[in-house]
Write a protein that holds these residues in place. Structure first.
Motif: not given
Length: 56
Positions: A8-12
């Motif tokens: 999983t990845g999230e925009p930071i």
């Protein structure tokens, strides 16, 4: 790069063009700590990073 799988990845951060200040991509952080830019079009070198805008 870490040996753990990217699940999983999230925009930071937002990636903005230095000349026009327009949004050109997002910087993602994956569950294993890896960072990866996601470009809206072609990658650029003359950019700056800005924090994500918080939802109201």
């Amino acid at each position: 790069m870490t040996p753990q799988a990217r699940l999983t990845g999230e925009p930071i951060m937002r990636i903005l063009c230095k000349k026009t200040d327009t949004l050109v991509g997002y910087l993602y952080q994956w569950n294993n700590g890896d960072l990866q830019p996601a470009w809206l079009n072609d990658s650029m070198s003359d950019v700056r990073y800005a924090p994500m805008l918080e939802a109201a």
